[in-house]
Motif scaffolding. Sequence first.
Motif, PDB file in Angstrom:
ATOM      1  N   UNK A   4       1.192  -0.835  -0.253  1.00 44.60           N
ATOM      2  CA  UNK A   4      -0.057   0.243  -0.101  1.00 44.60           C
ATOM      3  C   UNK A   4       0.239   1.467  -0.308  1.00 44.60           C
ATOM      4  N   UNK A   5       1.754   1.774   0.877  1.00 45.41           N
ATOM      5  CA  UNK A   5       2.681   2.490   0.721  1.00 45.41           C
ATOM      6  C   UNK A   5       3.084   2.398  -0.552  1.00 45.41           C
ATOM      7  N   UNK A   6       3.936   1.295  -1.071  1.00 47.33           N
ATOM      8  CA  UNK A   6       4.708   1.603  -2.723  1.00 47.33           C
ATOM      9  C   UNK A   6       3.405   2.410  -3.509  1.00 47.33           C
ATOM     10  N   UNK A   7       2.611   1.410  -3.849  1.00 45.52           N
ATOM     11  CA  UNK A   7       1.661   1.408  -4.878  1.00 45.52           C
ATOM     12  C   UNK A   7       0.281   3.665  -4.614  1.00 45.52           C
ATOM     13  N   UNK A   8       0.261   3.764  -3.077  1.00 46.73           N
ATOM     14  CA  UNK A   8       0.167   5.168  -2.722  1.00 46.73           C
ATOM     15  C   UNK A   8       0.199   6.227  -2.156  1.00 46.73           C
ATOM     16  N   UNK A   9       0.839   5.598  -0.604  1.00 51.22           N
ATOM     17  CA  UNK A   9       1.909   7.215  -0.116  1.00 51.22           C
ATOM     18  C   UNK A   9       3.013   7.256  -1.126  1.00 51.22           C
ATOM     19  N   UNK A  10       3.996   6.455  -1.492  1.00 53.04           N
ATOM     20  CA  UNK A  10       4.990   6.618  -1.821  1.00 53.04           C
ATOM     21  C   UNK A  10       4.510   7.970  -3.150  1.00 53.04           C
ATOM     22  N   UNK A  11       3.535   7.324  -4.145  1.00 53.00           N
ATOM     23  CA  UNK A  11       3.858   8.331  -5.273  1.00 53.00           C
ATOM     24  C   UNK A  11       2.655  10.313  -5.048  1.00 53.00           C
ATOM     25  N   UNK A  12       2.336   9.530  -3.331  1.00 54.04           N
ATOM     26  CA  UNK A  12       1.890  11.146  -3.637  1.00 54.04           C
ATOM     27  C   UNK A  12       2.950  11.745  -2.616  1.00 54.04           C
ATOM     28  N   UNK A  13       4.096  11.083  -2.558  1.00 55.58           N
ATOM     29  CA  UNK A  13       5.220  12.188  -1.732  1.00 55.58           C
ATOM     30  C   UNK A  13       5.619  13.105  -2.806  1.00 55.58           C
ATOM     31  N   UNK A  14       5.945  11.891  -3.855  1.00 60.80           N
ATOM     32  CA  UNK A  14       7.019  12.329  -4.659  1.00 60.80           C
ATOM     33  C   UNK A  14       6.310  13.508  -5.819  1.00 60.80           C
ATOM     34  N   UNK A  15       4.903  13.408  -5.382  1.00 61.23           N
ATOM     35  CA  UNK A  15       4.394  14.264  -6.310  1.00 61.23           C
ATOM     36  C   UNK A  15       4.752  15.741  -5.146  1.00 61.23           C
ATOM     37  N   UNK A  16       4.506  15.674  -4.269  1.00 64.67           N
ATOM     38  CA  UNK A  16       3.849  16.365  -2.722  1.00 64.67           C
ATOM     39  C   UNK A  16       5.508  16.959  -2.822  1.00 64.67           C
ATOM     40  N   UNK A  17       6.747  16.529  -3.326  1.00 62.91           N
ATOM     41  CA  UNK A  17       7.636  16.912  -3.311  1.00 62.91           C
ATOM     42  C   UNK A  17       8.219  17.625  -3.975  1.00 62.91           C
ATOM     43  N   UNK A  18       7.836  17.243  -5.408  1.00 65.60           N
ATOM     44  CA  UNK A  18       7.689  17.743  -6.505  1.00 65.60           C
ATOM     45  C   UNK A  18       7.276  19.502  -6.641  1.00 65.60           C
ATOM     46  N   UNK A  19       6.325  19.503  -6.337  1.00 65.50           N
ATOM     47  CA  UNK A  19       5.079  20.829  -6.788  1.00 65.50           C
ATOM     48  C   UNK A  19       6.177  21.798  -5.107  1.00 65.50           C
ATOM     49  N   UNK A  20       6.938  21.650  -3.990  1.00 64.95           N
ATOM     50  CA  UNK A  20       7.411  21.600  -3.343  1.00 64.95           C
ATOM     51  C   UNK A  20       8.168  22.382  -3.718  1.00 64.95           C
ATOM     52  N   UNK A  21       9.220  21.488  -4.829  1.00 64.38           N
ATOM     53  CA  UNK A  21      10.777  22.071  -5.114  1.00 64.38           C
ATOM     54  C   UNK A  21      10.085  23.046  -6.290  1.00 64.38           C
ATOM     55  N   UNK A  22       8.845  23.116  -6.986  1.00 62.10           N
ATOM     56  CA  UNK A  22       8.883  24.037  -8.360  1.00 62.10           C
ATOM     57  C   UNK A  22       8.255  25.015  -7.694  1.00 62.10           C
ATOM     58  N   UNK A  23       7.941  25.072  -6.798  1.00 57.49           N
ATOM     59  CA  UNK A  23       7.488  26.308  -5.609  1.00 57.49           C
ATOM     60  C   UNK A  23       9.136  26.328  -5.450  1.00 57.49           C
ATOM     61  N   UNK A  24       9.433  25.984  -4.601  1.00 63.78           N
ATOM     62  CA  UNK A  24      10.859  26.843  -4.057  1.00 63.78           C
ATOM     63  C   UNK A  24      12.129  27.510  -5.231  1.00 63.78           C
ATOM     64  N   UNK A  25      11.925  26.456  -6.211  1.00 61.17           N
ATOM     65  CA  UNK A  25      12.864  27.353  -7.798  1.00 61.17           C
ATOM     66  C   UNK A  25      12.096  28.752  -8.160  1.00 61.17           C
ATOM     67  N   UNK A  26      10.885  28.644  -8.510  1.00 64.76           N
ATOM     68  CA  UNK A  26      10.284  29.284  -8.194  1.00 64.76           C
ATOM     69  C   UNK A  26       9.998  30.521  -7.662  1.00 64.76           C
ATOM     70  N   UNK A  27      10.272  30.641  -6.621  1.00 65.75           N
ATOM     71  CA  UNK A  27      11.054  31.828  -5.587  1.00 65.75           C
ATOM     72  C   UNK A  27      12.198  32.438  -5.039  1.00 65.75           C
TER      73      UNK A  27
END
Length: 409
Positions: A4-27
């Motif tokens: 369940x972690x691999x199929x659900x939680x991990x993809x969500x974490x990757x997406x959130x991290x990517x969004x946070x990284x994109x927002x940080x780079x934009x700033x």
Amino acid sequence: MSSFFVKVILPVLVVVFAIAAAVGLAKLRQPPEKTEESRPAILVNVSGIEPDNVVYHISSQGMVTPKLETSLVSEVNGRVVMVAEQFVAGGFFNKGDLLVRVEQSDYLTNVKAAEAALANSQAMLAEEKARVKVAEEEWRSFTSGTAPALGLRQPQLASALASVQSAEAELERVRRDLSRTEIRAPYDGMVRSRAANLGQFISRGTVLGSIVGTDVAEIRLPLTDTDMAFLTMPAATVTESNKVTLTSTVAGQQLSWPATLVRSEGMLDERSRVMYVVAEVTDPYQRKSQGQPILNFGRFVGASIVGSQAEQVVRVARHLLLPGNQILVVDKDNTLQFRQVSVDRATAQFAYIKDGLEVTDQLALSAISNPLAGTVVRVAGASQSIDDTEQPTQLADAAAKAAAAVKGQ
């Protein structure tokens, strides 16, 4: 659980991290520096304004014609027995030269007859004077008092005296006719045409030829009213103000002759509405002097007439005078300005400005499309400003910074 972690939680974490990284780079992204683009000032050629005293020269043109022209006409009847060698078209002669002689036999006979008639009248007059003297002596011997005119033969004496005077007049007439059998030149000149030939019988009124004088040539020069305003009419003596220079191309060479303005014809031509002035050239065929080229009659020449003098005017090229009598100048601040000027005279080549220009102005010589007053310009030959010289470097630096920023994104 791990599935369940691999199929659900991990993809969500990757997406959130990517969004946070994109927002940080934009700033963290910095916008590229903005630089204002400035056009370089227009480069123009200029010339200084130099007021000066100017003597106007008025241009015209005309035909060279003889001042004297005569048609030789016979005043007697007879046969032509002599024609001078120089009496041909183009032949030169001097004043008093014999050109044509008519047969004189009949006129010599008339002179002898008139002389005989005069001698007879003079003899009759002498005889009548003797009779008058005898009549006076006879009257005094017989009576006293005043004798009547008829008794003293006064009418007979008056008739004899009239006969003598008539004979003298007749002798003068026939001698005059005899002198007219010789046609002599009335002045120094040249033959234009000849109509009499050897052996030809001519009568009174027959045209023998046409001659022209070579002492003086005339040139009629048309001038407009505007030209006449700058012309000083001739004075009693020759001065600089009535000198004329004639020019013409002869055999591929540009020749010139000095002339003198002598008079104005004083009337406007009805068709062309111009006024003619007359210039004279002395000895055009150089018969009495040397040093000048020959100026033939009939030659078309240009003329430059010395006119009046203008004080402190500025001469500019005619194309620099804009409509409305305006001149484009560069002022002391290196900006274009239009000056309203007063034009003293304008020709096809130059315009002469009387006032309206400032001492610090410079004439704009370059052709500028749609010039605007206040436009900053660069004067050709002047040193460039620091901003102008550093402008290419600043533009290059700004372009490099913008490229680096784009690459960092």
